[in-house]
Write an enzyme that holds these catalytic residues in place. Sequence first.
Site, PDB file in Angstrom:
ATOM      1  N   GLY A  90       0.819  -1.219   0.000  1.00  0.00           N
ATOM      2  CA  GLY A  90       0.000   0.000   0.000  1.00  0.00           C
ATOM      3  C   GLY A  90       0.848   1.262   0.000  1.00  0.00           C
ATOM      4  O   GLY A  90       1.948   1.294   0.558  1.00  0.00           O
ATOM      5  N   ASP A 185       4.879  -7.829   5.209  1.00  0.00           N
ATOM      6  CA  ASP A 185       4.906  -8.896   4.207  1.00  0.00           C
ATOM      7  C   ASP A 185       5.993  -8.654   3.156  1.00  0.00           C
ATOM      8  O   ASP A 185       6.727  -9.567   2.787  1.00  0.00           O
ATOM      9  CB  ASP A 185       3.542  -9.004   3.512  1.00  0.00           C
ATOM     10  N   LYS A 211       7.971   0.657   5.601  1.00  0.00           N
ATOM     11  CA  LYS A 211       6.863   1.506   5.134  1.00  0.00           C
ATOM     12  C   LYS A 211       5.535   0.911   5.547  1.00  0.00           C
ATOM     13  O   LYS A 211       5.362  -0.297   5.472  1.00  0.00           O
ATOM     14  CB  LYS A 211       6.919   1.557   3.600  1.00  0.00           C
ATOM     15  N   THR A 212       4.630   1.626   6.026  1.00  0.00           N
ATOM     16  CA  THR A 212       3.205   1.308   6.105  1.00  0.00           C
ATOM     17  C   THR A 212       2.515   2.345   6.982  1.00  0.00           C
ATOM     18  O   THR A 212       3.002   2.664   8.071  1.00  0.00           O
ATOM     19  CB  THR A 212       2.877  -0.103   6.628  1.00  0.00           C
ATOM     20  N   ASP A 214       0.017   1.810   8.497  1.00  0.00           N
ATOM     21  CA  ASP A 214      -0.584   1.072   9.623  1.00  0.00           C
ATOM     22  C   ASP A 214       0.228   1.195  10.912  1.00  0.00           C
ATOM     23  O   ASP A 214      -0.298   0.948  11.998  1.00  0.00           O
ATOM     24  CB  ASP A 214      -0.746  -0.411   9.280  1.00  0.00           C
TER      25      ASP A 214
HETATM   26  P1  FBP Z   1       0.702  -2.011   3.597  1.00  0.00           P
HETATM   27  O1  FBP Z   1       0.719  -2.879   4.819  1.00  0.00           O
HETATM   28  O2  FBP Z   1       1.121  -2.704   2.371  1.00  0.00           O
HETATM   29  O3  FBP Z   1       1.445  -0.733   3.828  1.00  0.00           O
HETATM   30  O4  FBP Z   1      -0.808  -1.558   3.308  1.00  0.00           O
HETATM   31  C1  FBP Z   1      -1.583  -1.033   4.316  1.00  0.00           C
HETATM   32  C2  FBP Z   1      -2.994  -0.742   3.860  1.00  0.00           C
HETATM   33  O5  FBP Z   1      -3.161   0.620   3.570  1.00  0.00           O
HETATM   34  C3  FBP Z   1      -3.982  -1.207   4.931  1.00  0.00           C
HETATM   35  O6  FBP Z   1      -4.189  -0.204   5.884  1.00  0.00           O
HETATM   36  C4  FBP Z   1      -5.187  -1.554   4.102  1.00  0.00           C
HETATM   37  O7  FBP Z   1      -5.997  -2.505   4.728  1.00  0.00           O
HETATM   38  C5  FBP Z   1      -4.592  -2.110   2.857  1.00  0.00           C
HETATM   39  O8  FBP Z   1      -3.350  -1.483   2.697  1.00  0.00           O
HETATM   40  C6  FBP Z   1      -5.432  -1.886   1.629  1.00  0.00           C
HETATM   41  O9  FBP Z   1      -4.852  -2.557   0.575  1.00  0.00           O
HETATM   42  P2  FBP Z   1      -5.111  -2.244  -0.940  1.00  0.00           P
HETATM   43  O10 FBP Z   1      -4.343  -1.019  -1.278  1.00  0.00           O
HETATM   44  O11 FBP Z   1      -4.549  -3.425  -1.641  1.00  0.00           O
HETATM   45  O12 FBP Z   1      -6.575  -2.061  -1.125  1.00  0.00           O
END
Ligand code: FBP
Length: 563
Positions: A90, A185, A211-212, A214
């Site tokens: 993300g 991941d 990065k995230t 979250d």
């Molecule tokens: P990452 O862990 O890859 O940084 O993504 C976090 C996130 O934004 C979560 O908060 C959310 O549930 C998910 O990605 C949404 O994923 P997508 O962009 O595939 O819809």
Amino acid sequence: MPTKTSKNPNCSLLQAHRCLYKPVLPEILKKGPCFVKVKTGKATQSVADQATVKKMFPNTYGMPEVTFIKGSNPAVGKKTVKAAVVLSGGQAPGGHNVIAGLLDGLKKANPKNKLYGFLGGPSGILDAQWKEITPKLMENYRNTGGFDLIQSGRTKIESEEQLAKALDTLKKYKVNALIIVGGDDSNTNAGVLAEYFKQQGADICVIGVPKTIDGDLKNDKIETSFGFDTATKIYAEMVGNICRDVNSARKYWHFIRLMGRSASHITLEVAHETHPNVTLVGEEVLAKKMTLKQIIDYLAGIIAARAKQGKNFGVVLVPEGLIEFIPEMKALISALNDLLADHEAELAKMDSITEKKEFIISKLPAKLAALMKSLPAGIASQLMLDRDPHGNVQVSLIETEKLLVEMLRTRLAEMKKADKYNGKFSAIMHFFGYEGRCGVPSTFDANYTYALGYNAAALALNGCSGYLSSVRKLTRKPQQWECGGVPLTMMMNIERRKGKEKPVIRKALVELTGEPFKQFAKKRDLWAMSEAYLFPGPIQYFGPAEVTDMITYTLRFERGGKK
Ligand code: FBP
């Protein structure tokens, strides 16, 4: 003030000004990678399942932590390096600055060094899709949000064939350092690639960058992942605006689901910034083994108590990951994960979601089948949507706030009949998620990401393969931040994914004994019954440092007392 860059028609005035911002580098990196030396610490261990992780990572397990110290290191400037960067998972504010820091660090060590960007996430490595990132190209992306310079993706490089393909691409283009910018991941994947390249005798260094939005990729040496600061500030502005609207109109209950796939860090941080009436914390729900019914009773209790005071309004924050923390839902999701993986081929042949649902229900144990049938049709279908390539439920697509509101309507009607509630319940629902992921990075994130990228260049030039870029002591001024690397295997444990046991970096969930939760728990009863709302307003990029350089409550509570 007009600037050279502001003449670019694709560039807003704010972007033009932000492009000119020079991120503050930690003192230790200021003179460039040729002036830092690696100091190694003690050998490390994985956070759990040591024997299994060690067996799976014979070449990269147990490596020591590294810290950069001052010292002349001319050797790193003598080699010419071709590095490649990939943005994975993300979006998170500051990704472009990681690339800028990486580019500047590489060029500072040796102007002949080159940086490529693989396009569209890890699949760009497999399909050999890339572009060179030159200083000229970088110019308009400095301090901007988004990942659009090279885009992102969620492909997992996992099978023997994929690993070999990745190696082929890197060898073909003579890449000797791969920098993977990702969450838990994607950085697990970085660890797998580092191990594989060593096994194959390939001299390709793999470095991860945390990065995230979250905020769940953290430990003692990774104090926060980048993007959390900006995203929470954006959500806090929006939630604060709703709190003010609520307090002005005094007629609605707003249910706001906030992003954060699993951990509730984002929700907790936004709660500290805005003081909503109710904040659900997934980790607490799990610890108290709260059922869906108990959660509804808790919410209904506060709604009824406020109604007694004539307050038929309020704000409720719901973390996106809540659904997976409710024990009965957790059991259902886990059973669904296995069933969806085991029957992938059969399910793919079915056209309608109703057919799929009936098939799945017929395979579930009786108790879980009954639960699945009792859920609103939309939610049951959302639970069955495809998992992401890492086997995670796509919680951003599950409308938990609607489930809660639907159940609350029924509960409040029952209470009304029993003379236990005499209010009016009008609910408005929101999901704030994607709005926060590509925001213009806050000053903290702009500095932090630039330092993470620059530091990753120094790690790569020193051959520290299998490490995560670590910039720490973040409550201090950026000049005083410390830099180094943490072995990726150190953060791993074994978890069940897509029906199989896999090594993965352990997510850092909200700790109920941690200061951010404890501080919240002290105040939540007051916030429930009053209108103690805070209105943080938008991120400030210019102005007094105490406003522009504000760090999160989470970081302050977790690290504030530490030297
Ligand atoms: P990452 O862990 O890859 O940084 O993504 C976090 C996130 O934004 C979560 O908060 C959310 O549930 C998910 O990605 C949404 O994923 P997508 O962009 O595939 O819809």
